[in-house]
Design a protein around this motif. Sequence first.
Motif, PDB file in Angstrom:
ATOM      1  N   THR A  28       0.835  -1.192   0.000  1.00 11.94           N
ATOM      2  CA  THR A  28       0.000   0.000   0.000  1.00 11.94           C
ATOM      3  C   THR A  28       0.874   1.248   0.000  1.00 11.94           C
ATOM      4  O   THR A  28       1.761   1.390   0.827  1.00 11.94           O
ATOM      5  CB  THR A  28      -0.918   0.003   1.235  1.00 11.94           C
ATOM      6  OG1 THR A  28      -1.701  -1.189   1.212  1.00 11.94           O
ATOM      7  CG2 THR A  28      -1.830   1.199   1.237  1.00 11.94           C
TER       8      THR A  28
ATOM      9  N   TYR B 242      -1.166   6.100  -5.796  1.00 13.44           N
ATOM     10  CA  TYR B 242      -1.228   6.053  -4.331  1.00 13.44           C
ATOM     11  C   TYR B 242      -2.561   5.453  -3.915  1.00 13.44           C
ATOM     12  O   TYR B 242      -3.563   5.589  -4.614  1.00 13.44           O
ATOM     13  CB  TYR B 242      -1.086   7.454  -3.724  1.00 13.44           C
ATOM     14  CG  TYR B 242       0.264   8.059  -3.968  1.00 13.44           C
ATOM     15  CD1 TYR B 242       1.359   7.687  -3.205  1.00 13.44           C
ATOM     16  CD2 TYR B 242       0.457   8.973  -4.995  1.00 13.44           C
ATOM     17  CE1 TYR B 242       2.615   8.214  -3.450  1.00 13.44           C
ATOM     18  CE2 TYR B 242       1.710   9.519  -5.244  1.00 13.44           C
ATOM     19  CZ  TYR B 242       2.774   9.135  -4.469  1.00 13.44           C
ATOM     20  OH  TYR B 242       4.018   9.657  -4.721  1.00 13.44           O
ATOM     21  N   ASP B 243      -2.557   4.838  -2.743  1.00 12.08           N
ATOM     22  CA  ASP B 243      -3.777   4.275  -2.184  1.00 12.08           C
ATOM     23  C   ASP B 243      -4.426   5.223  -1.193  1.00 12.08           C
ATOM     24  O   ASP B 243      -5.615   5.102  -0.899  1.00 12.08           O
ATOM     25  CB  ASP B 243      -3.458   2.945  -1.489  1.00 12.08           C
ATOM     26  CG  ASP B 243      -2.886   1.938  -2.469  1.00 12.08           C
ATOM     27  OD1 ASP B 243      -3.632   1.499  -3.358  1.00 12.08           O
ATOM     28  OD2 ASP B 243      -1.680   1.632  -2.362  1.00 12.08           O
TER      29      ASP B 243
ATOM     30  N   ILE C 151      -8.638   8.916  -4.935  1.00 13.06           N
ATOM     31  CA  ILE C 151      -7.773   8.499  -3.828  1.00 13.06           C
ATOM     32  C   ILE C 151      -8.337   9.084  -2.530  1.00 13.06           C
ATOM     33  O   ILE C 151      -8.539  10.294  -2.441  1.00 13.06           O
ATOM     34  CB  ILE C 151      -6.331   9.005  -4.033  1.00 13.06           C
ATOM     35  CG1 ILE C 151      -5.785   8.517  -5.374  1.00 13.06           C
ATOM     36  CG2 ILE C 151      -5.436   8.564  -2.876  1.00 13.06           C
ATOM     37  CD1 ILE C 151      -4.500   9.209  -5.786  1.00 13.06           C
TER      38      ILE C 151
ATOM     39  N   LEU D 141      -8.437   2.670   4.574  1.00 12.87           N
ATOM     40  CA  LEU D 141      -8.096   1.714   3.525  1.00 12.87           C
ATOM     41  C   LEU D 141      -9.050   0.519   3.511  1.00 12.87           C
ATOM     42  O   LEU D 141      -9.448   0.033   2.451  1.00 12.87           O
ATOM     43  CB  LEU D 141      -6.644   1.257   3.675  1.00 12.87           C
ATOM     44  CG  LEU D 141      -5.600   2.334   3.391  1.00 12.87           C
ATOM     45  CD1 LEU D 141      -4.212   1.857   3.807  1.00 12.87           C
ATOM     46  CD2 LEU D 141      -5.621   2.758   1.931  1.00 12.87           C
TER      47      LEU D 141
ATOM     48  N   GLU E 141     -12.270   1.443   1.886  1.00 11.24           N
ATOM     49  CA  GLU E 141     -12.146   1.531   0.428  1.00 11.24           C
ATOM     50  C   GLU E 141     -12.292   0.159  -0.230  1.00 11.24           C
ATOM     51  O   GLU E 141     -12.691   0.060  -1.375  1.00 11.24           O
ATOM     52  CB  GLU E 141     -10.788   2.143   0.045  1.00 11.24           C
ATOM     53  CG  GLU E 141     -10.705   3.613   0.327  1.00 11.24           C
ATOM     54  CD  GLU E 141     -11.692   4.433  -0.483  1.00 11.24           C
ATOM     55  OE1 GLU E 141     -11.722   4.268  -1.726  1.00 11.24           O
ATOM     56  OE2 GLU E 141     -12.421   5.235   0.115  1.00 11.24           O
TER      57      GLU E 141
END
Length: 117
Positions: free
Chosen positions: A2, A46-47, A72, A112, A115
Amino acid sequence: MTRILLVEDDLDVCMVMEHALIDGGYDVEATGRVIAAFVLLGSHPYDLVVTDVRLPDGSRIEVADRAREKGIPALIVTGYAFNLPRDDLDRFEFLLKPVRLRELVRAVERILQAELT
């Protein structure tokens, strides 16, 4: 792995946050400028973006807005959340400075994970 873009202009704070995120198992790229963040967002995947609100070459939450435009998620870490318009507070996740490092890593994990669902 990540990837996280960390945008923080206070070098000491940036270094501590960067190491906490690296220790949490994340690949972190850091900058202290809005313009550099824009360049990085345009050239690297990017995460998550973790950003301060007040940066020397930008105001409010420009970096978070740009990240959002790219799909993002963003986490804003600031001591000035109470000065932001309600619209900004509703759009993003916030942590208030001074932030505990465990709290930072947990917030990143939570965002995260959300998501993925």
